[in-house]
Every structure is written in structure tokens, then in C-alpha cells.
Design a protein around this motif. Structure first.
Motif, PDB file in Angstrom:
ATOM      1  N   PRO A   1       0.848  -1.176   0.053  1.00  0.00           N
ATOM      2  CA  PRO A   1      -0.057   0.092   0.034  1.00  0.00           C
ATOM      3  C   PRO A   1       0.779   1.383   0.075  1.00  0.00           C
ATOM      4  O   PRO A   1       0.404   2.177   0.058  1.00  0.00           O
ATOM      5  N   LEU A   2       2.218   1.262   0.037  1.00  0.00           N
ATOM      6  CA  LEU A   2       2.832   2.418   0.090  1.00  0.00           C
ATOM      7  C   LEU A   2       3.025   3.224  -1.037  1.00  0.00           C
ATOM      8  O   LEU A   2       2.743   4.259  -0.916  1.00  0.00           O
TER       9      LEU A   2
ATOM     10  N   LEU B   1       6.293   8.613   7.236  1.00  0.00           N
ATOM     11  CA  LEU B   1       4.819   9.032   7.755  1.00  0.00           C
ATOM     12  C   LEU B   1       3.816   7.691   7.609  1.00  0.00           C
ATOM     13  O   LEU B   1       2.980   7.586   8.667  1.00  0.00           O
ATOM     14  N   LEU B   2       3.867   7.128   6.663  1.00  0.00           N
ATOM     15  CA  LEU B   2       2.780   6.218   6.277  1.00  0.00           C
ATOM     16  C   LEU B   2       3.011   4.951   7.248  1.00  0.00           C
ATOM     17  O   LEU B   2       2.052   4.275   7.770  1.00  0.00           O
ATOM     18  N   VAL B   3       4.270   4.682   7.762  1.00  0.00           N
ATOM     19  CA  VAL B   3       4.576   3.415   8.507  1.00  0.00           C
ATOM     20  C   VAL B   3       4.532   3.773   9.983  1.00  0.00           C
ATOM     21  O   VAL B   3       4.820   2.771  10.757  1.00  0.00           O
ATOM     22  N   ARG B   4       4.551   4.839  10.427  1.00  0.00           N
ATOM     23  CA  ARG B   4       4.677   5.046  11.775  1.00  0.00           C
ATOM     24  C   ARG B   4       3.691   4.799  12.620  1.00  0.00           C
ATOM     25  O   ARG B   4       2.414   4.458  12.168  1.00  0.00           O
ATOM     26  N   PRO B   5       3.828   4.085  13.543  1.00  0.00           N
ATOM     27  CA  PRO B   5       2.684   3.396  14.547  1.00  0.00           C
ATOM     28  C   PRO B   5       1.626   4.321  14.630  1.00  0.00           C
ATOM     29  O   PRO B   5       1.759   5.426  15.226  1.00  0.00           O
ATOM     30  N   SER B   6       0.500   4.099  14.737  1.00  0.00           N
ATOM     31  CA  SER B   6      -0.667   4.794  15.085  1.00  0.00           C
ATOM     32  C   SER B   6      -1.750   3.827  15.845  1.00  0.00           C
ATOM     33  O   SER B   6      -1.782   2.643  15.666  1.00  0.00           O
ATOM     34  N   ARG B   7      -2.498   4.600  16.558  1.00  0.00           N
ATOM     35  CA  ARG B   7      -3.603   3.951  17.609  1.00  0.00           C
ATOM     36  C   ARG B   7      -4.793   3.569  16.482  1.00  0.00           C
ATOM     37  O   ARG B   7      -5.553   2.619  16.729  1.00  0.00           O
ATOM     38  N   TRP B   8      -4.804   4.183  15.390  1.00  0.00           N
ATOM     39  CA  TRP B   8      -6.040   3.725  14.380  1.00  0.00           C
ATOM     40  C   TRP B   8      -5.438   3.379  13.144  1.00  0.00           C
ATOM     41  O   TRP B   8      -4.400   3.718  12.586  1.00  0.00           O
ATOM     42  N   VAL B   9      -5.906   2.230  12.554  1.00  0.00           N
ATOM     43  CA  VAL B   9      -5.807   1.620  11.218  1.00  0.00           C
ATOM     44  C   VAL B   9      -6.924   2.133  10.230  1.00  0.00           C
ATOM     45  O   VAL B   9      -7.801   1.445  10.452  1.00  0.00           O
ATOM     46  N   TRP B  10      -6.416   3.142   9.491  1.00  0.00           N
ATOM     47  CA  TRP B  10      -7.550   3.269   8.641  1.00  0.00           C
ATOM     48  C   TRP B  10      -7.658   2.610   7.288  1.00  0.00           C
ATOM     49  O   TRP B  10      -6.703   2.342   6.857  1.00  0.00           O
ATOM     50  N   PRO B  11      -8.860   2.340   6.684  1.00  0.00           N
ATOM     51  CA  PRO B  11      -9.042   1.933   5.512  1.00  0.00           C
ATOM     52  C   PRO B  11      -8.260   2.251   4.338  1.00  0.00           C
ATOM     53  O   PRO B  11      -8.083   3.853   4.401  1.00  0.00           O
ATOM     54  N   ARG B  12      -7.855   1.603   3.539  1.00  0.00           N
ATOM     55  CA  ARG B  12      -6.883   2.370   2.517  1.00  0.00           C
ATOM     56  C   ARG B  12      -7.452   3.489   1.642  1.00  0.00           C
ATOM     57  O   ARG B  12      -6.771   4.379   1.188  1.00  0.00           O
ATOM     58  N   TRP B  13      -8.903   3.404   1.720  1.00  0.00           N
ATOM     59  CA  TRP B  13      -9.405   4.580   0.712  1.00  0.00           C
ATOM     60  C   TRP B  13      -9.715   5.853   1.615  1.00  0.00           C
ATOM     61  O   TRP B  13      -9.823   6.871   1.016  1.00  0.00           O
ATOM     62  N   VAL B  14      -9.217   5.876   2.891  1.00  0.00           N
ATOM     63  CA  VAL B  14      -9.417   7.080   3.555  1.00  0.00           C
ATOM     64  C   VAL B  14      -8.297   7.931   3.174  1.00  0.00           C
ATOM     65  O   VAL B  14      -7.099   7.579   3.384  1.00  0.00           O
ATOM     66  N   PRO B  15      -8.594   9.267   2.771  1.00  0.00           N
ATOM     67  CA  PRO B  15      -7.498   9.966   2.390  1.00  0.00           C
ATOM     68  C   PRO B  15      -6.925  10.796   3.531  1.00  0.00           C
ATOM     69  O   PRO B  15      -7.020  12.098   3.868  1.00  0.00           O
ATOM     70  N   THR B  16      -6.119  10.148   4.379  1.00  0.00           N
ATOM     71  CA  THR B  16      -5.566  10.685   5.744  1.00  0.00           C
ATOM     72  C   THR B  16      -4.453  11.699   5.056  1.00  0.00           C
ATOM     73  O   THR B  16      -4.069  11.799   3.935  1.00  0.00           O
ATOM     74  N   SER B  17      -3.942  12.514   6.008  1.00  0.00           N
ATOM     75  CA  SER B  17      -2.908  13.436   5.834  1.00  0.00           C
ATOM     76  C   SER B  17      -1.727  12.903   5.014  1.00  0.00           C
ATOM     77  O   SER B  17      -0.788  13.322   4.371  1.00  0.00           O
ATOM     78  N   ALA B  18      -1.135  11.932   5.892  1.00  0.00           N
ATOM     79  CA  ALA B  18      -0.059  10.917   5.271  1.00  0.00           C
ATOM     80  C   ALA B  18      -0.043  10.439   3.937  1.00  0.00           C
ATOM     81  O   ALA B  18       0.753  10.362   3.129  1.00  0.00           O
TER      82      ALA B  18
END
Length: 450
Positions: free
Chosen positions: A85-86, A181-198
Motif C-alpha cells: 500500500p506504500l 509517515l505512512l508506516v509510523r505506528p498509530s492507534r488507528w488503522v484507517w481503511p486504504r480508501w480514507v485520504p489521511t494527511s499522510a
């Protein structure tokens, strides 16, 4: 290996056979929560207490020992590699390359990274590694990863794009920033279709890299001077599929561009730590490296072959601390692995870290002993023995380039310096396991050899 099923006449018989098999054992107190707290310790415990394959949670299995790891990685149809997904292909309104064209582009890219191609260009790889050693600020503690990563980025990008590397290097570096930024650990795992800032930042950097690369591709094609680098291999027509579409060439390069220096940088941290902790090994490498030419550009594959102990040390460090210590696969159908049933849709985590500590394959598996790779029995080609670069259809295509970069870097550093860790009871680094095994914050001091 999976036994032949020719004696079974239908899918129901095959299903009955699978149904009678046991599931892999479950590690007591094993869970995703425990896994996230200390992945390496839980991986070792699972291998010690459960054996070849164990169950982390329902639907998630860890393959822990050499033979089953090798089997999963070779059975690509049963255990395919999930799409990365990167750096997915950019969305386009038209002219989007087909999956087959993307596959052809990857095959063309691999031609420029095969061992023969790397061996022919050792003289282009060596100067960057020597320059890093020359510029090391001796006499003070230095954080390793931030100084070695830009050097290996320059070496890797130059290998891919030759004289066009300086124009592309800033864009390649921004791709690396986007990856981090993409692989940084996060509390939330967003679906791939969500346009996060990263993800939006990643897309902007992919577009910028592609826009910088596109005129280079067009200039090379229009002039007929395709080049002998990895990009040149992709621009040459193939007898099988002809000329690759421009977009297929562009889509397949962001990921490999970052990979040429991101993974070797993690490995370099572990290697330099071992040079500091094992000074006799470092002395032996320094003696071996004295045969390298004064002019790094004159280095050839013959010189590289004259560094067997250096290569053995690099391989031994990668055995103990594989940068890609965990590989994800997914079972496409219910199947058999190490006499256990693996259900369709299950996540299968292949663990080179524990496979490399399989006592059936390596004597004294936790001991650092580069000499094991110089013995007749220490062949990395033996199945399951060395999985630092994966194996099978999805093995790391940049393995030969990474080994050349790391071997030359190790030789040049040991040739010039003694390395040491800062004094104190606590290590100067933190082991990170998320998206790779690394020595975050590692600091070392270089003292010029007398």
C-alpha cells in the motif's frame, strides 16, 4: 512440502483430509496486545514453545522455523504477497497501465538489478561508500542512521538513474519521508480508501517524483541513448512484450527507489554496531580491505570477491538481525503447512528472525560467528538457511545491490576506523520492530586507525 493429492478424486475428499488436521498451537497469553508490546520476545517464545507454526490469534499464524518459512515463500500461489500500500500506481483518467503491463515493468526493472548487472557496475557503487568513510566526523559520538541514510540514498539512486540521479535525488528523499509517515505506528488503522494527511502527502510526492522522471524518460527515448542503468533496462524493448508504456515505467519506480537505501540503511546500523562490539572481526576486515584500490572508481567485482570475510560478516549480521524480519502473506485457500491446517483468508507471518535461529540449520544460532559462512556447510543457497532478503518469486530483487553496498561500506569503514559505543551501562539505541528491525538512535564514535 505439500504432498500430492492425485489419489483424492474430489474436492470433498480433499476437504475431509484438511478437516482432520489440527490447527497450529496457540501460544499461552499470546495476543495482538502482547505482540505489540514486544514482538521479538513473543516471536522467540512462540518458536521455542510451539515449534514450526503457531497461532497468534484466530486467523493469524506465525511461521517460525527455516523449512516452513522457505515453503511459504516459494508457494506464491497458495501464500501470495499482499499488494504494497506504500506506493500504489497513481490514479489516472485514461491511459492507465494494465496489471500485465505493470508485471512486465517489474520484470524489466529486475534485469537491471540481477547479480550480473550489479557486478558490472561495482565501480559506480564503491565511490559513495568510500566518500562516507572519508567524511565521518572522527573523535565524537555520531548518530548513525541519519548520516548513513543520505549516503546510501545517493548510491542507490545513482545506481538506478546514473547521470540523472542528482536531479531525482531530492524527490527520492521526499518519497522516503512520505514512507516514514505512512508506516509510523498509530492507534488507528484507517481503511486504504480514507485520504489521511499522510496518504495525501505520499500522493503529492509520488506525483512530484513522476513529473521529474517523465522528461528524463522521454529524453532518453527520443535521443536513443537509453543508458545502462536500471532505468535503461526498462526502456529497452523486450522480445516478449515490446516497448513498455511510459506510465508503466513511471509507476513501478517509486517503491524500488526508496527500497535501494531504506532497507540497507537499517542493516548498516546493525553492521556498524557489530564492528564496534567485535574489534577482532573489524581488524580482520581492515586487513582484507587493504587490497581495495586507492581510487574507489577502479573497484571491480574481482575486488569485491576478494572480501570473503567482510561478506561473511555482513551475512552473519543480517542473519541475526534481518532488517525485514517479518514478511506478510495471505492464504488463498485452505491448505496444509507443517502438518497443520491453514484456513483460507488467514494471515501468515513468515519470521526470518526466528528461522535464522533454528538450531537445526545453524549451530550455536544465537552466537555471532561470521566464520560459519566460510565453512563448506554454510551455504546461503541451502533452503531456509538465509532469508534476510526473502526467497522465491517475491524475494528481494535488490539483494545483490544491497550486498554490494553493505560489503563495500563495511570494508571502507573498518579500513579507516576503530568504532566504539558511548560509555555507560545502557545501550545507546532502541530496537524498533515496526516495519523493520532497526537501531533507532544508535550512536558510535570513530577513531582513526594508526
Amino acid at each position: 512440502m505439500l504432498p500430492a493429492m492425485s489419489a483424492w478424486t474430489g474436492t470433498s475428499a480433499r476437504g475431509d483430509l484438511m478437516g482432520r488436521m489440527n490447527e497450529p498451537p496457540r501460544l499461552p497469553e499470546g495476543s495482538f496486545a502482547a505482540w505489540s508490546r514486544d514482538r521479538l520476545a513473543l516471536a522467540r517464545r512462540g518458536a521455542d514453545e510451539c515449534g514450526d507454526v503457531w497461532q497468534l490469534e484466530p486467523g493469524t499464524y506465525v511461521v517460525a522455523t527455516a523449512g516452513p518459512c522457505e515453503e511459504v515463500l516459494h508457494r506464491a500461489q497458495d501464500f501470495p504477497k499482499p499488494p504494497s500500500p506504500l506506493f500504489p500506481p497513481l490514479k489516472r483518467a485514461d491511459s492507465a497501465p494494465t496489471p500485465e503491463e505493470h508485471s512486465h515493468a517489474r520484470a524489466a526493472r529486475m534485469r537491471g538489478l540481477r547479480p550480473q548487472a550489479v557486478a558490472a557496475r561495482i565501480g559506480e557503487i564503491a565511490p559513495g561508500t568510500a566518500r562516507f568513510a572519508d567524511q565521518w566526523p572522527a573523535g565524537r559520538d555520531v548518530e548513525i542512521l541519519p548520516v548513513v541514510r543520505p549516503v546510501l540514498a545517493e548510491v542507490g539512486v545513482r545506481y538506478l538513474f546514473s547521470e540523472d540521479a542528482p536531479a531525482l535525488l531530492p524527490f527520492a528523499w521526499q518519497l522516503f519521508v512520505a514512507r516514514e509517515l505512512l508506516v509510523r505506528p498509530s492507534r488507528w488503522v484507517w481503511p486504504r480508501w480514507v485520504p489521511t494527511s499522510a496518504r495525501r502527502f505520499r500522493t503529492r510526492q509520488q506525483v512530484a517524483f513522476t513529473n521529474a522522471l517523465r522528461p528524463i524518460v522521454r529524453r532518453r527515448r527520443s535521443s536513443g541513448r537509453l543508458g545502462d542503468d536500471a532505468l535503461g533496462h526498462m526502456l529497452r524493448p523486450s522480445s516478449r512484450y515490446g516497448l513498455l508504456p511510459e506510465e508503466a515505467v513511471l509507476d513501478t519506480l517509486p517503491g524500488i527507489t526508496v527500497a535501494t537505501f531504506e532497507t540497507p540503511s537499517r542493516a548498516a546500523g546493525w553492521i556498524m554496531l557489530h564492528l564496534a562490539r567485535y574489534p577482532r572481526a573489524a581488524d580482520r576486515i581492515a586487513a582484507e580491505a587493504s587490497s581495495l584500490p586507492t581510487d574507489p572508481a577502479a573497484t571491480t567485482s574481482t575486488h569485491l570477491d576478494s572480501l570473503p570475510y567482510t561478506q561473511a560478516l555482513v551475512r552473519e549480521v543480517l542473519r541475526l538481525h534481518p532488517p525485514s524480519w517479518l514478511l506478510t502473506r495471505r492464504a488463498t485457500q485452505q491448505t496444509r503447512l507443517a502438518d497443520y491446517t491453514i484456513d483460507a483468508g488467514s494471515t501468515v507471518l513468515v519470521c526470518p528472525y526466528t528461522a535464522h535461529r533454528d538450531a537445526r540449520e545453524h549451530s550455536e544460532p544465537d552466537r555471532f560467528r561470521p566464520e560459519r559462512w566460510l565453512d563448506d556447510s554454510g551455504s546461503p543457497a541451502k533452503p531456509g538457511v538465509f532469508l534476510a532478503f526473502g526467497t522465491g518469486p517475491h524475494g528481494c530483487e535488490g539483494a545483490a545491490l544491497a550486498m554490494a553496498m553493505l560489503t563495500l561500506l563495511t570494508a571502507q569503514i573498518a579500513r579507516r576506523y576503530h568504532l566504539s559505543e558511548p560509555p555507560g551501562p545502557e545501550p545507546s539505541y532502541q530496537v524498533t520492530t515496526f516495519e523493520g528491525l532497526a537501531t533507532a538512535g544508535l550512536r558510535l564514535r570513530a577513531t582513526v586507525r594508526g
